[in-house]
Every structure is written in structure tokens, then in C-alpha cells.
Design a protein around this motif. Structure first.
Motif, mmCIF file in Angstrom:
data_model
loop_
_atom_site.group_PDB
_atom_site.id
_atom_site.type_symbol
_atom_site.label_atom_id
_atom_site.label_comp_id
_atom_site.label_asym_id
_atom_site.label_seq_id
_atom_site.Cartn_x
_atom_site.Cartn_y
_atom_site.Cartn_z
ATOM 1 N N ASP A 100 0.851 -1.170 0.051
ATOM 2 C CA ASP A 100 -0.091 -0.107 0.007
ATOM 3 C C ASP A 100 1.010 1.231 0.014
ATOM 4 N N LEU A 101 1.926 1.268 0.488
ATOM 5 C CA LEU A 101 2.912 2.382 0.864
ATOM 6 C C LEU A 101 3.378 2.297 -0.602
ATOM 7 N N ALA A 102 3.640 1.478 -1.090
ATOM 8 C CA ALA A 102 4.727 1.471 -2.293
ATOM 9 C C ALA A 102 3.727 1.985 -3.640
ATOM 10 N N MET A 103 2.627 1.791 -3.509
ATOM 11 C CA MET A 103 1.694 2.199 -4.534
ATOM 12 C C MET A 103 1.532 3.770 -4.481
ATOM 13 N N SER A 104 2.052 4.482 -3.505
ATOM 14 C CA SER A 104 2.359 5.855 -3.505
ATOM 15 C C SER A 104 3.803 6.323 -4.029
ATOM 16 N N GLY A 105 4.437 5.284 -4.387
ATOM 17 C CA GLY A 105 5.811 5.583 -4.867
ATOM 18 C C GLY A 105 6.713 5.671 -3.598
ATOM 19 N N ALA A 106 6.391 5.162 -2.295
ATOM 20 C CA ALA A 106 7.138 5.422 -1.293
ATOM 21 C C ALA A 106 8.124 4.231 -1.056
ATOM 22 N N ARG A 107 8.926 4.563 -0.174
ATOM 23 C CA ARG A 107 10.076 3.396 0.115
ATOM 24 C C ARG A 107 9.752 3.332 1.618
ATOM 25 N N PRO A 108 8.905 2.134 1.545
ATOM 26 C CA PRO A 108 8.525 1.617 3.024
ATOM 27 C C PRO A 108 9.620 1.625 4.072
ATOM 28 N N ALA A 109 9.519 2.200 5.342
ATOM 29 C CA ALA A 109 10.520 1.875 6.315
ATOM 30 C C ALA A 109 10.406 1.368 7.660
ATOM 31 N N TYR A 110 8.876 1.790 8.113
ATOM 32 C CA TYR A 110 8.589 1.260 9.493
ATOM 33 C C TYR A 110 7.195 0.790 9.518
ATOM 34 N N LEU A 111 6.956 -0.375 10.327
ATOM 35 C CA LEU A 111 5.765 -0.603 10.582
ATOM 36 C C LEU A 111 5.336 -1.154 12.048
ATOM 37 N N ALA A 165 0.138 -1.147 10.425
ATOM 38 C CA ALA A 165 0.446 0.313 9.981
ATOM 39 C C ALA A 165 1.703 0.572 9.520
ATOM 40 N N GLY A 166 1.898 1.656 8.488
ATOM 41 C CA GLY A 166 3.317 1.767 7.967
ATOM 42 C C GLY A 166 3.414 3.129 7.414
ATOM 43 N N VAL A 167 4.874 3.729 7.463
ATOM 44 C CA VAL A 167 5.278 4.892 6.901
ATOM 45 C C VAL A 167 6.430 4.516 5.861
ATOM 46 N N GLY A 168 6.360 5.509 5.170
ATOM 47 C CA GLY A 168 7.512 5.431 4.119
ATOM 48 C C GLY A 168 7.782 6.869 3.521
ATOM 49 N N LEU A 169 9.085 6.940 2.972
ATOM 50 C CA LEU A 169 9.213 8.363 2.490
ATOM 51 C C LEU A 169 8.908 8.372 0.590
ATOM 52 N N VAL A 170 8.280 9.509 0.437
ATOM 53 C CA VAL A 170 8.099 9.875 -0.868
ATOM 54 C C VAL A 170 9.076 10.406 -1.838
ATOM 55 N N PRO A 171 9.695 9.853 -2.995
ATOM 56 C CA PRO A 171 10.795 10.520 -3.489
ATOM 57 C C PRO A 171 10.212 11.952 -4.182
ATOM 58 N N ASP A 172 11.246 12.857 -3.861
ATOM 59 C CA ASP A 172 10.793 14.026 -4.831
ATOM 60 C C ASP A 172 10.256 13.914 -6.172
ATOM 61 N N GLY A 173 9.359 14.797 -6.754
ATOM 62 C CA GLY A 173 9.009 14.448 -8.112
ATOM 63 C C GLY A 173 8.143 13.355 -8.515
ATOM 64 N N VAL A 174 7.828 12.926 -7.382
ATOM 65 C CA VAL A 174 6.856 11.388 -7.614
ATOM 66 C C VAL A 174 5.441 11.864 -6.993
ATOM 67 N N ASP A 175 4.541 11.965 -8.011
ATOM 68 C CA ASP A 175 2.950 12.089 -7.728
ATOM 69 C C ASP A 175 1.961 11.057 -8.390
ATOM 70 N N ILE A 176 2.138 9.838 -7.491
ATOM 71 C CA ILE A 176 1.099 8.739 -7.898
ATOM 72 C C ILE A 176 -0.152 8.821 -7.370
ATOM 73 N N ARG A 177 -1.128 8.915 -8.201
ATOM 74 C CA ARG A 177 -2.445 8.706 -7.320
ATOM 75 C C ARG A 177 -3.639 8.444 -8.484
ATOM 76 N N PRO A 178 -4.689 7.839 -8.334
ATOM 77 C CA PRO A 178 -5.696 7.646 -9.225
ATOM 78 C C PRO A 178 -6.144 8.600 -10.262
ATOM 79 N N GLN A 179 -6.242 9.993 -9.607
ATOM 80 C CA GLN A 179 -6.682 11.038 -10.446
ATOM 81 C C GLN A 179 -5.939 11.286 -11.400
ATOM 82 N N VAL A 236 -0.299 6.178 -12.190
ATOM 83 C CA VAL A 236 -1.073 5.432 -10.911
ATOM 84 C C VAL A 236 -0.441 3.961 -10.954
ATOM 85 N N LEU A 237 -0.512 3.742 -9.540
ATOM 86 C CA LEU A 237 -0.276 2.370 -9.074
ATOM 87 C C LEU A 237 -1.239 1.972 -8.185
ATOM 88 N N ARG A 238 -1.807 0.539 -8.542
ATOM 89 C CA ARG A 238 -2.716 0.055 -7.345
ATOM 90 C C ARG A 238 -2.240 -1.461 -7.270
#
Length: 356
Positions: A100-111, A165-179, A236-238
Motif C-alpha cells: 500500500d505504501l509502495a503504491m504511492s511511490g514510497a520507500r517503506p521504512a517502519y511498521l 500500519a506503516g510509513v515510508g518516504l516519497v521521493p521528490d518529483g513523484v506524484d502517484i494517485r488515481p486522479q 497511477v499504481l494500485r
């Protein structure tokens, strides 16, 4: 109606096999990732919480905090049975949130990991699930940093439930969303579909299909990183989990106001999955996956992204299955092998409950 039958049949006792849209109580379909799940979110939770971040209804929320862009997600896992070919509740609890974190382009770090245990469950079972979570976290490159445990009385649970639950960092310039889906985008799926749902169902019901079907559960963050290395402009990623590929594509089409046109013969459905679904009267497009993603990619980058995916172990079976179109906005259609076209609608509930 014959008189004898009229004396024994009471229409008031008839039931509908599909949940009705005006149900005053929660039904299983509300957790299936289909239309009932969407209505629950839109009519109950979004109005109650009232914020623009949640209203995006993405797999994870992207937040600005302290100068960093964070992706944040949470999910609960209630699969039955706890262990199945190719994985377990523990694998799902890590990989599902990582993905789920990766689908925003994030690099997952902690759960985080919260357990709800039913009184009487064997500690060896709990230990086996915990070890699977530890191994999956290591493979995904994340740390399970905190958690909680609750115990409920016997008969008030189903063995083990896990919420991560998890958090991750989204790289600069990445904008991934269904819209961000746009007409002309290539629609790519990372590999064969339907394996997870059929694997779970086979052991739950004690069915044999002549060959073992194993779940595809796997972390996808490295695959996403390989795609973004080609172009940060992935739209978009899902990960098509509950409700399968059909639900994910419908959600994207509706969020972006575009249409999706698929080529039926291009969709990678393994023979074993197709045979199992044919036997059970299921449509593989609606069967859950736990180690696959669907991507909407600008046409100019599609060939390079597809090549990068195929060079990665989790994307070796990546396939171009269709395109995003301006026609029929909000709808998904499939061009069949016979030259016709059929609409692939959002499922009402779920073909196979309790698969994640």
C-alpha cells in the motif's frame, strides 16, 4: 402456485443471495472491496472524519511533515485459514501494508503490528505467524518498530487478527494517485492474476485442482523503485487485492473520470486459475491478488517501464493489458476474444470473503 405448495412456502422467509444496497446492518459484502465497501467509506467514514486527505481514497495517504513527504497506511488482516499455499496471515500483514505504501511511490521504512488473539489459540500458532512477519519484514527491508496485543474471550474472535500500519518516504518529483490517469496511458499488470484468492479458497474448502496453486504474496517496493528509475512520471499504481483487478481499475476510472479498455487475450490468467474459476463460476478479474500491481504509465515511457518490470523478479510476467481512454468515462470494458465488448463493473461485494 399449486395449493399444496402455497401451504408450505412462506415468501417472508426468502433471502437474496447478494447483499442489498439498502442494508441497515453490516454484511460481509461491506468488507469485499466492491460497491458496498465504497458506499461504506463514502457514506459513513469520509463524512465522519471530514478531511481532504482521506477523501482521496488512495491505498496510502501522502502527508507533508517536517519538510518530508511521508506515505502512511494501515490495514487489518483477517484471512481464514491462517496458513495457505505460498503464505500465511503473517506474510499478508507485512506485504499488504508495504505494498500500500509502495503504491504511492514510497520507500517503506517502519511498521507497527497489533494482534487480537482469541483465548485458547495455541501459542505455537502465534509464534509461527510472528516469525513469518519477521521474515517478511526483513525481505521487504522494513522494521516492525512497535505494536500491541489484545486478547478476547473464547468464541469472540477467530484465532488471530493482525493490524499493521506503516510509513515510508516519497521521493521528490513523484506524484502517484488515481486522479492522474490520462487518456493514452498504457495499462500494465505486473504478472499473472488470481493466484492468491484461489490458493486461499482451495485450502479453505478442501478443493484440489490437479496442481497446487500458491499465493503470490510478495513485497513490491523494489519493483516500484525500478519503475520510477525509468521515469518518475508513473501516473497511477494500485495493488489489486480485494475485488481483484476489476475493482482496482473501476476505482481508478471513476477517480480520474476516464475510461479503461482492456484486451481479454492479453490479461495473464494462469491455466490453473482459469480452470478453478471455471469450475467454481468465478471471474478471475474479481479474484484477489497479494503480490501484483497495476500501473498507468504515459505511452512515451511504456516500453521502458515494461522492460524494467520484466527485469525484476516480481515483474517477470509483466504484461500490457490495455489503455486508458477518453470514451466511456468511469467505466472499464474488455474487448473479448470473439470480437465483442463487455463491461467490467465494480463488484457489489466479494466473490471470496476473508481472503486477506
Amino acid at each position: 402456485m399449486p395449493e399444496q405448495l402455497a401451504d408450505t412456502v412462506d415468501p417472508a422467509n426468502w433471502t437474496c443471495p447478494a447483499p442489498l444496497r439498502d442494508q441497515p446492518v453490516v454484511v460481509m459484502g461491506h468488507g469485499g472491496g466492491g460497491a458496498l465497501s465504497a458506499e461504506l467509506m463514502e457514506q459513513v467514514f469520509v463524512p465522519a472524519y471530514g478531511n481532504a486527505t482521506l477523501a482521496g481514497l488512495a491505498d496510502s495517504a501522502v502527508l507533508e511533515l517536517g519538510g518530508a513527504r511521508l506515505a502512511f497506511s494501515t490495514d487489518s488482516y483477517v484471512v481464514r485459514p491462517l496458513f495457505f499455499p505460498g503464505g500465511s496471515l503473517g506474510d499478508l500483514a507485512v506485504n499488504g501494508t508495504v505494498n500500500d505504501l509502495a503504491m504511492s511511490g514510497a520507500r517503506p521504512a517502519y511498521l507497527s503490528a497489533a494482534f487480537v488473539l482469541e483465548e485458547g489459540v495455541e501459542l505455537t500458532v502465534v509464534g509461527r505467524i510472528a516469525r513469518a512477519m519477521g521474515a517478511s519484514a526483513k525481505a521487504a527491508g522494513v522494521t516492525i518498530a512497535t505494536g500491541d496485543t489484545k486478547v478476547v474471550e473464547s468464541g469472540h474472535g477467530d484465532g488471530v487478527y493482525v493490524t499493521t500500519a506503516g510509513v515510508g518516504l516519497v521521493p521528490d518529483g513523484v506524484d502517484i494517485r488515481p486522479q492522474r490517469a490520462r487518456p493514452g496511458d498504457a495499462v500494465i499488470v505486473s504478472g499473472p492474476i488470481g493466484l492468491h484468492g484461489v490458493a486461499v479458497m482451495s485450502v479453505r474448502e478442501g478443493l484440489e485442482f490437479g496442481v497446487e496453486i500458491a499465493s503470490d504474496t510478495a513485497p513490491l517496493a523494489d519493483l516500484v523503485a525500478a519503475m520510477l528509475a525509468v521515469t518518475p512520471d508513473v501516473h497511477v499504481l494500485r495493488d489489486p487485492t480485494r475485488g481483484g483487478l476489476a475493482a482496482s481499475l473501476n476505482e481508478i476510472a471513476r477517480a480520474s473520470g476516464t475510461g479503461v479498455r482492456l484486451q481479454e487475450r492479453a490479461i495473464p490468467v494462469p491455466d490453473a486459475v482459469a480452470n478453478a474459476c471455471g469450475f467454481l463460476g468465478l471471474d478471475p478479474l474479481y479474484v484477489a491478488n497479494e503480490g501484483r500491481l497495476v500501473a498507468f504509465v504515459p505511452p512515451s515511457a511504456a516500453d521502458e517501464v515494461l522492460a524494467a518490470m520484466r527485469a525484476h523478479p516480481q515483474g517477470a510476467g509483466a504484461t500490457l493489458i490495455g489503455e486508458c481512454v477518453a470514451e466511456h468515462p468511469g467505466m472499464v470494458v474488455v474487448a473479448t476474444g470473439l470480437g465483442g465488448t463487455r463491461v467490467v463493473d465494480l463488484p457489489l461485494g466479494e466473490q471470496l470473503p476473508r481472503i486477506c
